[in-house]
Motif scaffolding. Structure first.
Motif, PDB file in Angstrom:
ATOM      1  N   ARG A 178       0.835  -1.366  -0.117  1.00 23.84           N
ATOM      2  CA  ARG A 178       0.009  -0.072   0.085  1.00 23.84           C
ATOM      3  C   ARG A 178       0.656   1.334   0.002  1.00 23.84           C
ATOM      4  N   GLU A 179       2.244   1.127   0.570  1.00 24.03           N
ATOM      5  CA  GLU A 179       2.880   2.406   0.412  1.00 24.03           C
ATOM      6  C   GLU A 179       4.214   2.001   0.134  1.00 24.03           C
ATOM      7  N   ALA A 209       7.707   5.126   3.765  1.00 20.03           N
ATOM      8  CA  ALA A 209       6.330   5.161   3.337  1.00 20.03           C
ATOM      9  C   ALA A 209       5.655   6.578   2.907  1.00 20.03           C
ATOM     10  N   ARG A 210       6.655   7.328   2.039  1.00 19.88           N
ATOM     11  CA  ARG A 210       5.971   8.607   1.580  1.00 19.88           C
ATOM     12  C   ARG A 210       5.452   8.543   0.538  1.00 19.88           C
ATOM     13  N   SER A 212       2.291   6.553  -2.136  1.00 17.83           N
ATOM     14  CA  SER A 212       1.032   5.565  -1.940  1.00 17.83           C
ATOM     15  C   SER A 212       0.733   5.014  -3.094  1.00 17.83           C
ATOM     16  N   GLN A 226       6.044   6.520  -6.382  1.00 16.92           N
ATOM     17  CA  GLN A 226       7.411   5.991  -6.050  1.00 16.92           C
ATOM     18  C   GLN A 226       8.444   6.106  -6.968  1.00 16.92           C
ATOM     19  N   LYS A 255       8.867   1.403   7.523  1.00 18.27           N
ATOM     20  CA  LYS A 255       7.856   0.135   6.906  1.00 18.27           C
ATOM     21  C   LYS A 255       8.290  -1.040   7.301  1.00 18.27           C
TER      22      LYS A 255
END
Length: 370
Positions: free
Chosen positions: A121-122, A127-128, A130, A135, A274
């Motif tokens: 999910r991230e 985890a910046r 989504s 990414q 994460k």
């Protein structure tokens, strides 16, 4: 720039291994497809459903993404590809504590594996991002990584003799390449990197003879309430996709990486990252966000060293409640390592291109040191 004749390039209309075609898209087939998961979270025991996968991409979109992934045309200087930091032989990581970018710049975090990335999910350690599309803009346009710009990337692709026709095959239309198409193709390819056929998976689905007794004992340690490994690295994805503050040490002489706090501003997430998947962990050393540990044995031993034992003096981190003092002995640590190696599976390795449409040398293996 050398060019390859356009007539040589045709994208496949066959879905990758592990996928079947339906309604113009490719959809995953696996043992786990028939299992349920509480709230579709992909968290549970051996026979538990997976979290939702990014799927339904067309076979030609996936194949175009495969070529782009290994093509250094995507970088500013034509010397780096996505695969420079995500190398197939290293579990789609790069074997370095910090990846090497443009002009030898050393990043402060390691490159995570891309196996099963379509379930996440991230993205990024903090985890910046989504989505895969969000990414990939990071490394493509970072001045210290591939250092490209949107305008230069589009110009390079549009002026190439082969790519406009390939984008037209994948997306239809006039063949006028857009950034969204580039992002979609790369996301499609990365989502097709599926690793669910390890010896562990065979065991989980009823073929118990594939694991040795020590490996089964290691799995029992892994899943026990004493070690508590599975509470964060939860089967079948071997990550619960949450943020955890575990107090892992930085390399000698390096300051604390504050992790997710830098993104959210939440002090309780200081030093949080994460939870990574453990699939193909045998191939992706060194370990932790900073590559602090060189071996699996060192890594599992960290968790039995005492709660917060590696937190720098003066730091007060909100350590995850799963981090405690299991006091595992040497034999139990060795059993854990034996079990972790049963998660290795690259049987659905994509075909590595011997050439790419740009005419540049594809990056399929690369050894970088610093």
């Amino acid at each position: 720039m050398p060019l390859v004749a356009a007539s040589e390039w045709t994208l496949t209309d066959v879905c990758p291994a592990g996928f079947h075609g339906r309604d113009g898209g490719c959809y995953l087939q696996s043992f786990y497809s028939g299992y349920r998961s509480l709230q579709d979270s992909g968290v549970g025991g051996l026979k538990t459903g997976l979290p939702p996968l990014r799927e339904g991409f067309g076979a030609q979109e996936i194949d175009l993404g495969r070529l782009l992934f290994f093509d250094p045309l995507l970088s500013a200087d034509g010397d780096m590809a996505c695969s420079s930091c995500h190398q197939p032989a290293k579990g789609f990581s790069d074997g370095l504590p910090g990846s090497v970018g443009r002009n030898g710049f050393v990043m402060h975090r390691s490159a995570p594996t891309l196996w099963n990335v379509g379930f996440l999910r991230e993205l990024f350690w903090d985890a910046r991002a989504s989505s895969l599309e969000e990414q990939l803009e990071g490394p493509l346009f970072s001045s210290v990584e591939m250092a490209n710009t949107p305008a230069q990337l589009l110009a390079s692709l549009r002026q190439n003799a082969n790519y406009p026709g390939l984008f037209q095959q994948a997306f239809g239309g006039s063949g006028e390449i857009s950034l969204e198409q580039v992002y979609t193709a790369l996301a499609a390819f990365q989502s097709s990197l599926i690793s669910l056929s390890s010896r562990y998976d065979l065991y989980a689905n009823g073929f118990h003879e594939v694991l040795t007794q020590p490996e089964i004992e290691g799995m029992n340690v892994f899943r026990s309430f004493v070690a508590r490994c599975a509470e964060c690295h939860t089967p079948p994805a071997f990550t619960n996709q949450q943020i955890a503050v575990i107090g892992a040490p930085e390399p000698d002489g390096m300051p604390l990486d504050i992790g997710v706090e830098a993104i959210t501003g939440d002090e309780s997430q200081r030093g949080g990252f994460k939870v990574p998947t453990l699939r193909n962990i045998e191939l992706t050393a060194p370990y932790m966000h900073s590559g602090r540990f060189n071996t699996l044995r060192e890594t599992v031993a960290f968790y039995t060293g005492g709660r917060g034992h590696a937190v720098p003096e003066g730091e007060h981190l909100s350590l995850h409640w799963h981090i405690w003092e299991p006091d595992l002995n040497d034999r139990e640590l060795d059993l854990l390592v034996a079990f972790l190696k049963t998660l290795t599976d690259q049987s659905f390795m994509p075909v590595l291109p011997q050439k790419v449409p740009s005419g540049l040398k594809p990056v399929t293996t690369q050894i970088l040191t610093h």
